[in-house]
Write a protein that holds these residues in place. Structure first.
Motif, PDB file in Angstrom:
ATOM      1  N   GLY A   1      -2.571  14.641   3.818  1.00 54.38           N
ATOM      2  CA  GLY A   1      -1.779  13.471   4.164  1.00 54.38           C
ATOM      3  C   GLY A   1      -0.880  13.690   5.358  1.00 54.38           C
ATOM      4  N   VAL A   2      -0.308  14.897   5.473  1.00 58.84           N
ATOM      5  CA  VAL A   2       0.593  15.183   6.594  1.00 58.84           C
ATOM      6  C   VAL A   2      -0.149  15.082   7.922  1.00 58.84           C
ATOM      7  N   LEU A   3      -1.345  15.683   7.997  1.00 59.18           N
ATOM      8  CA  LEU A   3      -2.104  15.645   9.246  1.00 59.18           C
ATOM      9  C   LEU A   3      -2.487  14.218   9.610  1.00 59.18           C
ATOM     10  N   ILE A   4      -2.867  13.433   8.615  1.00 55.91           N
ATOM     11  CA  ILE A   4      -3.238  12.048   8.884  1.00 55.91           C
ATOM     12  C   ILE A   4      -2.025  11.246   9.343  1.00 55.91           C
ATOM     13  N   VAL A   5      -0.877  11.479   8.709  1.00 57.34           N
ATOM     14  CA  VAL A   5       0.339  10.785   9.117  1.00 57.34           C
ATOM     15  C   VAL A   5       0.679  11.099  10.571  1.00 57.34           C
ATOM     16  N   ILE A   6       0.495  12.351  10.981  1.00 53.18           N
ATOM     17  CA  ILE A   6       0.826  12.751  12.343  1.00 53.18           C
ATOM     18  C   ILE A   6      -0.201  12.237  13.347  1.00 53.18           C
TER      19      ILE A   6
ATOM     20  N   VAL B   1      -9.741  16.219   9.491  1.00 52.82           N
ATOM     21  CA  VAL B   1     -10.117  15.686  10.801  1.00 52.82           C
ATOM     22  C   VAL B   1     -11.350  14.789  10.658  1.00 52.82           C
ATOM     23  N   GLY B   2     -12.331  15.236   9.877  1.00 54.58           N
ATOM     24  CA  GLY B   2     -13.504  14.406   9.623  1.00 54.58           C
ATOM     25  C   GLY B   2     -13.147  13.114   8.925  1.00 54.58           C
ATOM     26  N   GLU B   3     -12.235  13.183   7.972  1.00 50.77           N
ATOM     27  CA  GLU B   3     -11.790  11.977   7.271  1.00 50.77           C
ATOM     28  C   GLU B   3     -11.106  11.001   8.220  1.00 50.77           C
ATOM     29  N   MET B   4     -10.292  11.526   9.133  1.00 51.75           N
ATOM     30  CA  MET B   4      -9.583  10.671  10.087  1.00 51.75           C
ATOM     31  C   MET B   4     -10.544   9.943  11.023  1.00 51.75           C
ATOM     32  N   LEU B   5     -11.620  10.597  11.413  1.00 52.92           N
ATOM     33  CA  LEU B   5     -12.620   9.959  12.263  1.00 52.92           C
ATOM     34  C   LEU B   5     -13.439   8.939  11.486  1.00 52.92           C
ATOM     35  N   ASN B   6     -13.682   9.222  10.221  1.00 52.71           N
ATOM     36  CA  ASN B   6     -14.558   8.369   9.421  1.00 52.71           C
ATOM     37  C   ASN B   6     -13.908   7.054   9.031  1.00 52.71           C
ATOM     38  N   SER B   7     -12.645   7.096   8.625  1.00 53.76           N
ATOM     39  CA  SER B   7     -12.034   5.936   7.986  1.00 53.76           C
ATOM     40  C   SER B   7     -12.004   4.678   8.849  1.00 53.76           C
ATOM     41  N   PRO B   8     -11.423   4.691  10.068  1.00 52.17           N
ATOM     42  CA  PRO B   8     -11.351   3.429  10.824  1.00 52.17           C
ATOM     43  C   PRO B   8     -12.716   2.897  11.229  1.00 52.17           C
ATOM     44  N   SER B   9     -13.653   3.786  11.583  1.00 50.39           N
ATOM     45  CA  SER B   9     -14.993   3.337  11.956  1.00 50.39           C
ATOM     46  C   SER B   9     -15.701   2.714  10.760  1.00 50.39           C
ATOM     47  N   ASN B  10     -15.531   3.344   9.600  1.00 50.02           N
ATOM     48  CA  ASN B  10     -16.117   2.814   8.372  1.00 50.02           C
ATOM     49  C   ASN B  10     -15.583   1.424   8.066  1.00 50.02           C
ATOM     50  N   ALA B  11     -14.259   1.274   8.148  1.00 46.45           N
ATOM     51  CA  ALA B  11     -13.627   0.012   7.757  1.00 46.45           C
ATOM     52  C   ALA B  11     -14.029  -1.138   8.674  1.00 46.45           C
ATOM     53  N   THR B  12     -14.030  -0.887   9.981  1.00 47.67           N
ATOM     54  CA  THR B  12     -14.396  -1.965  10.896  1.00 47.67           C
ATOM     55  C   THR B  12     -15.875  -2.320  10.783  1.00 47.67           C
ATOM     56  N   LEU B  13     -16.719  -1.334  10.544  1.00 44.72           N
ATOM     57  CA  LEU B  13     -18.147  -1.603  10.445  1.00 44.72           C
ATOM     58  C   LEU B  13     -18.480  -2.398   9.194  1.00 44.72           C
ATOM     59  N   ILE B  14     -17.863  -2.044   8.063  1.00 49.05           N
ATOM     60  CA  ILE B  14     -18.135  -2.790   6.835  1.00 49.05           C
ATOM     61  C   ILE B  14     -17.641  -4.225   6.965  1.00 49.05           C
ATOM     62  N   ALA B  15     -16.563  -4.433   7.722  1.00 43.43           N
ATOM     63  CA  ALA B  15     -16.082  -5.794   7.951  1.00 43.43           C
ATOM     64  C   ALA B  15     -17.101  -6.607   8.734  1.00 43.43           C
ATOM     65  N   GLU B  16     -17.744  -5.989   9.716  1.00 42.62           N
ATOM     66  CA  GLU B  16     -18.707  -6.707  10.547  1.00 42.62           C
ATOM     67  C   GLU B  16     -20.048  -6.889   9.855  1.00 42.62           C
ATOM     68  N   LEU B  17     -20.352  -6.058   8.882  1.00 42.19           N
ATOM     69  CA  LEU B  17     -21.622  -6.197   8.160  1.00 42.19           C
ATOM     70  C   LEU B  17     -21.534  -7.162   6.990  1.00 42.19           C
TER      71      LEU B  17
ATOM     72  N   THR C   1       0.821  -1.205   0.000  1.00 39.28           N
ATOM     73  CA  THR C   1       0.000   0.000   0.000  1.00 39.28           C
ATOM     74  C   THR C   1       0.858   1.258   0.000  1.00 39.28           C
ATOM     75  N   LEU C   2       1.859   1.288   0.871  1.00 43.19           N
ATOM     76  CA  LEU C   2       2.722   2.463   0.982  1.00 43.19           C
ATOM     77  C   LEU C   2       3.453   2.734  -0.331  1.00 43.19           C
TER      78      LEU C   2
ATOM     79  N   ILE D   1      -1.515   4.840   3.503  1.00 45.46           N
ATOM     80  CA  ILE D   1      -2.116   5.462   2.325  1.00 45.46           C
ATOM     81  C   ILE D   1      -1.833   6.954   2.308  1.00 45.46           C
ATOM     82  N   ASN D   2      -1.990   7.585   3.443  1.00 47.43           N
ATOM     83  CA  ASN D   2      -1.861   9.034   3.484  1.00 47.43           C
ATOM     84  C   ASN D   2      -0.421   9.500   3.590  1.00 47.43           C
ATOM     85  N   LEU D   3       0.462   8.687   4.159  1.00 44.63           N
ATOM     86  CA  LEU D   3       1.880   9.006   4.092  1.00 44.63           C
ATOM     87  C   LEU D   3       2.325   9.027   2.634  1.00 44.63           C
ATOM     88  N   GLY D   4       1.925   7.997   1.897  1.00 37.43           N
ATOM     89  CA  GLY D   4       2.252   7.970   0.478  1.00 37.43           C
ATOM     90  C   GLY D   4       1.601   9.110  -0.282  1.00 37.43           C
TER      91      GLY D   4
END
Length: 440
Positions: free
Chosen positions: A264-269, A319-335, A26-27, A150-153
């Motif tokens: 990407g910088v903010l997400i990496v940090i 900031v909204g993207e950072m909150l959305n991504s992990p919750s989205n990914a785990t939820l779609i896995a469980e559904l 991915t990187l 993804i965002n570092l790259g």
């Protein structure tokens, strides 16, 4: 120092080796993801297409992606994750070079369509493979780490692409194709097929009609996909209308690259700290807050005119993207039912491709007929609507996820009333308290 080591251990420790190979791929792939970031600028400045023609080409990328995710999800379940990923990556690298060499509008449009199809066919297979190899308890960390890569790259690619474009836009396509091939080689040499025979679809589910019927009758899942589509329509304006708006403000492509790199910088940090921040909190509340913050960030673009103001809006919606991504990914896995995991990933990815096809067209139409201000304020309103919908639909999603968890756990026969034989008693005493499983 102990605190730092403990944090690193909690964040990265215990994840399987296959995950780290996927993470590395991915990187590398994202470090060379030059083309999509600068495609709108390339089409209007290097190829001298109109804004409407550029929007059409980007939209066709999304149409191809919609086909690719649908086909890729089916192939990931029927053919396997690994061969699907290899075919998609090699096809994408080939079409990347083809798009860079294309000149007439029709060849550019066809190249974008085919590139979108191959590139996005890898998404459901990759998502399914990630779920296959990472236990449920570690998925929030794993998805956050992958999103961090993804965002570092992306941050590095956005800055490097601005300078590479000065040497010639063809270089962007060549580097992008090369990193895609490297990713394919990593998967081919280091990652084995992860689809478990135990999770293979039944005869009924293996048939396209049976799988489609299952998905189309899953209203909870489809509602979640629809909300992701609304959020994606707002988010994807950053690669279609945002560069055009910044150009109208007199800012150069290099300035756009630097501003968008802040994402990407903010997400990496900060992304590595997000799992701890949201752990134990209601996913519906987190997703609602993410949609609201994203809408506010894009809405403030209506009042931006300088590089630093545009940068501030990027930081807010990031900031909204950072909150959305992990919750989205785990939820779609469980559904996603284990037997149809690839197809469910494909349908979920389809929402991104539909947004990719329609966001530049809708954004261009609104901007042309209503104005720049109305476009960005409309994004804010759509974010608020999405937030409310997440709060309303959240409980049903959690109930659905809870129903699927027992179904994914192999059931061990229990003989409580009968007296066990000595061999059976010994086996029961040494058996693990909970069976190891891949599915959520």
């Amino acid at each position: 120092m102990r605190t730092v080591r403990g944090w690193l251990r909690d964040t990265t420790g215990g994840l399987p080796r296959a995950f780290w190979y996927l993470w590395t791929g991915t990187l590398i792939n994202r470090l060379g993801s030059f083309v999509l970031v600068f495609l709108a600028i390339y089409l209007t400045q290097a190829r001298h297409f109109s804004a409407a023609q550029a929007g059409l080409v980007i939209g066709l990328w999304g149409v191809g992606g919609a086909v690719g995710t649908t086909v890729g999800g089916t192939l990931a379940d029927r053919w396997g994750r690994r061969p699907t990923l290899l075919t998609a990556h090699l096809g994408a690298a080939t079409m990347m070079l083809g798009l860079g060499l294309a000149r007439p509008l029709w060849t550019v449009a066809l190249g974008a369509l085919l590139l979108g199809m191959f590139a996005e066919a890898a998404r459901p297979a990759f998502g399914a493979m990630m779920i296959d190899v990472v236990p449920e308890k570690d998925r929030l960390r794993a998805f956050s780490l992958n999103y961090w890569a993804i965002n570092l790259g992306f941050a590095c690619a956005a800055v490097l692409a601005g300078f590479a474009a000065q040497a010639g836009y063809l270089l962007l396509f060549v580097v992008d194709a090369a990193t895609t091939v490297i990713t394919a080689l990593i998967i081919f040499t280091r990652v084995k097929e992860t689809r478990s025979p135990a999770a293979a679809p039944s005869v009924k589910d293996a048939a396209p009609a049976g799988a489609l019927r299952t998905i189309l009758t899953d209203r909870v899942f489809l509602g979640f996909v629809a909300l992701n589509l609304l959020a994606a329509l707002v988010f994807l304006q950053h690669i279609s209308m945002l560069p055009i708006a910044m150009g109208d403000s007199g800012l150069s492509p290099a300035t756009y690259g630097s501003v968008i790199a802040l994402n990407g910088v903010l997400i990496v940090i900060g992304q590595l700290f997000v799992p701890r921040l949201i752990r134990g909190r209601s996913r519906s509340h987190v997703l609602a807050l993410a949609a609201l913050v994203t809408g506010v960030g894009f809405g403030l673009t209506a009042f931006a005119g300088t590089a630093w103001l545009y940068g501030l809006t990027v930081l807010i919606w990031t900031v909204g993207e950072m909150l959305n991504s992990p919750s989205n990914a785990t939820l779609i896995a469980e559904l996603s039912p284990a037997a149809l995991r690839g197809r469910y990933q494909g349908v979920f990815s389809l929402s991104w491709q539909l947004a990719g096809a329609s966001a530049p067209v809708l954004g261009g139409l609104v901007r042309e007929h209503a104005g720049n201000t109305q476009l960005w304020l409309g994004c804010a309103a759509l974010g608020a609507v999405t937030a409310i919908a997440h709060l309303v639909s959240g409980p049903a999603r959690e109930r659905r996820a809870a129903q699927l968890r027992p179904a994914a756990t192999p059931v061990r026969p229990v003989t409580v009333l009968a007296t066990p034989a000595p061999e059976a008693a010994e086996a029961a005493a040494t058996a693990p308290a909970e069976p190891v499983r891949v599915a959520p």
